[in-house]
Design a protein around this motif. Structure first.
Motif, PDB file in Angstrom:
ATOM      1  N   TYR A 162       0.046  39.500  -1.839  1.00 47.97           N
ATOM      2  CA  TYR A 162       0.001  39.783  -0.406  1.00 47.97           C
ATOM      3  C   TYR A 162      -0.069  41.277  -0.095  1.00 47.97           C
ATOM      4  CZ  TYR A 162       1.489  34.936  -0.397  1.00 47.97           C
ATOM      5  OH  TYR A 162       1.559  33.577  -0.617  1.00 47.97           O
ATOM      6  N   VAL A 190      13.287  41.250   5.284  1.00 46.45           N
ATOM      7  CA  VAL A 190      12.144  40.815   4.482  1.00 46.45           C
ATOM      8  C   VAL A 190      11.495  42.001   3.773  1.00 46.45           C
ATOM      9  CG1 VAL A 190       9.795  39.882   4.657  1.00 46.45           C
ATOM     10  CG2 VAL A 190      11.681  38.711   5.775  1.00 46.45           C
ATOM     11  N   ASP A 228       6.482  38.543  -4.075  1.00 50.77           N
ATOM     12  CA  ASP A 228       5.506  37.642  -3.464  1.00 50.77           C
ATOM     13  C   ASP A 228       6.160  36.317  -3.075  1.00 50.77           C
ATOM     14  OD1 ASP A 228       3.389  39.389  -3.584  1.00 50.77           O
ATOM     15  OD2 ASP A 228       2.530  38.560  -5.418  1.00 50.77           O
ATOM     16  N   LEU A 234       8.370  36.687  -0.044  1.00 48.99           N
ATOM     17  CA  LEU A 234       7.589  36.742   1.187  1.00 48.99           C
ATOM     18  C   LEU A 234       7.145  35.344   1.601  1.00 48.99           C
ATOM     19  CD1 LEU A 234       6.260  38.408   3.393  1.00 48.99           C
ATOM     20  CD2 LEU A 234       4.253  38.653   1.914  1.00 48.99           C
ATOM     21  N   GLU A 235       6.691  34.541   0.659  1.00 51.29           N
ATOM     22  CA  GLU A 235       6.269  33.175   0.968  1.00 51.29           C
ATOM     23  C   GLU A 235       7.404  32.373   1.592  1.00 51.29           C
ATOM     24  OE1 GLU A 235       4.802  31.547  -2.651  1.00 51.29           O
ATOM     25  OE2 GLU A 235       2.884  32.606  -2.567  1.00 51.29           O
ATOM     26  N   SER A 286       9.789  33.534   3.348  1.00 47.84           N
ATOM     27  CA  SER A 286      10.182  34.087   4.648  1.00 47.84           C
ATOM     28  C   SER A 286       9.143  33.876   5.733  1.00 47.84           C
ATOM     29  CB  SER A 286      10.441  35.591   4.507  1.00 47.84           C
ATOM     30  OG  SER A 286      11.369  35.865   3.484  1.00 47.84           O
ATOM     31  N   VAL A 287       7.913  33.545   5.356  1.00 48.91           N
ATOM     32  CA  VAL A 287       6.812  33.488   6.318  1.00 48.91           C
ATOM     33  C   VAL A 287       7.088  32.585   7.520  1.00 48.91           C
ATOM     34  CG1 VAL A 287       4.456  32.613   6.629  1.00 48.91           C
ATOM     35  CG2 VAL A 287       4.946  34.256   4.823  1.00 48.91           C
ATOM     36  N   ILE A 322       9.373  34.323   9.911  1.00 50.09           N
ATOM     37  CA  ILE A 322       8.715  35.507  10.474  1.00 50.09           C
ATOM     38  C   ILE A 322       7.776  35.103  11.603  1.00 50.09           C
ATOM     39  CG2 ILE A 322       7.056  37.345   9.998  1.00 50.09           C
ATOM     40  CD1 ILE A 322       8.236  37.552   7.201  1.00 50.09           C
ATOM     41  N   PHE A 323       7.041  34.006  11.423  1.00 51.15           N
ATOM     42  CA  PHE A 323       6.114  33.542  12.452  1.00 51.15           C
ATOM     43  C   PHE A 323       6.854  33.192  13.746  1.00 51.15           C
ATOM     44  CE2 PHE A 323       2.505  32.065   9.422  1.00 51.15           C
ATOM     45  CZ  PHE A 323       1.995  33.346   9.442  1.00 51.15           C
ATOM     46  N   SER A 371       8.167  36.517  15.247  1.00 51.53           N
ATOM     47  CA  SER A 371       7.044  37.347  15.682  1.00 51.53           C
ATOM     48  C   SER A 371       6.349  36.745  16.903  1.00 51.53           C
ATOM     49  CB  SER A 371       6.035  37.513  14.542  1.00 51.53           C
ATOM     50  OG  SER A 371       6.622  38.178  13.450  1.00 51.53           O
TER      51      SER A 371
END
Length: 230
Positions: free
Chosen positions: A40, A108, A133, A136-137, A139-140, A143-144, A147
């Motif tokens: 990413y 994150v 990586d 991050l996956e 946490s996505v 985060i969405f 955000s």
């Protein structure tokens, strides 16, 4: 003209201080040689040279700072309600919903950077990239959600000001975190190897908050002076 209280001005000043702390935290993790690594491109080449205490201190500063965004957001929502009650309530709800996830979003970046540096120094650079990586996956989805609420709040902020339905002048939209983010992203695109602009991009949201709340505090002060009895 609604009566202004000193408390509202103090709330905005507290939020400016909080934004300055959050900016400092962003600088601690953002000042590194750019160059995306991994699936990413989240890991930057300079992370291997970052002192391990920096992401730790950054997370501590964020933990202190983010709760103090709430008083300032409350004051701005009240100013919106004076001329546009629905917009004020919508901004209040979306900004407060977003604020619940700001610390997680900051973490994150801090936690993977700490993990990467720790594993890199231990002699496992490949594992360090793979683990960040995966982090991050994981946490996505969160985060969405955060955000999305944040984007909705700042779109409302932009729309209400640009329609001139508040005490804030139209030029104040330039301090909107969305506008600041677009500018910094453009600068990073133009200068991809710049440490300064890469760091500035990491600071984009809190930089926008810092600039906007300075303007908001100035407007609040001016309004109070205008209605004070002679």
């Amino acid at each position: 003209m609604p009566k202004r209280s000193k408390r509202d001005l103090y709330f905005l000043i507290a939020t400016i201080i909080a934004a300055a702390l959050a900016l400092t935290g962003d600088l601690l993790i953002g000042y590194a040689v750019p160059g995306g690594l991994g699936k990413y491109k989240m890991v930057q080449e300079g992370w291997s040279q970052v002192q391990i205490w920096r992401p730790t201190l950054s997370l501590i500063l964020a933990s202190i700072a983010f709760p103090f965004y709430l008083p300032g957001l409350y004051v701005v929502s009240k100013r919106f309600e004076e001329t546009s009650p629905r917009s004020g309530k919508a901004f209040f709800l979306t900004s407060f919903a977003a604020s619940t996830g700001w610390l997680m979003v900051h973490a994150v970046y801090c936690v993977p950077q700490f993990t990467y540096k720790y594993l890199f120094d231990a002699g496992y650079p490949d594992l360090a990239i793979k683990l960040t990586d995966k982090m991050l996956e994981m946490s996505v989805p969160s985060i969405f959600v955060s955000s999305g609420a944040m984007l909705a709040a700042f779109v409302i902020l932009f729309a209400v000001i640009i329609r001139k339905r508040t005490i804030y002048s139209r030029w104040c939209v330039l301090m909107n975190p969305i506008v600041i983010s677009l500018i910094t992203i453009l600068l990073v695109y133009i200068f991809p190897d710049s440490v300064f602009f890469g760091c500035l991009s990491m600071c984009k949201m809190n930089l926008g908050m810092f600039l906007f709340f300075i303007v908001a505090a100035q407007k609040e002060y001016n309004q109070r002076v205008r209605i004070m009895p002679v």
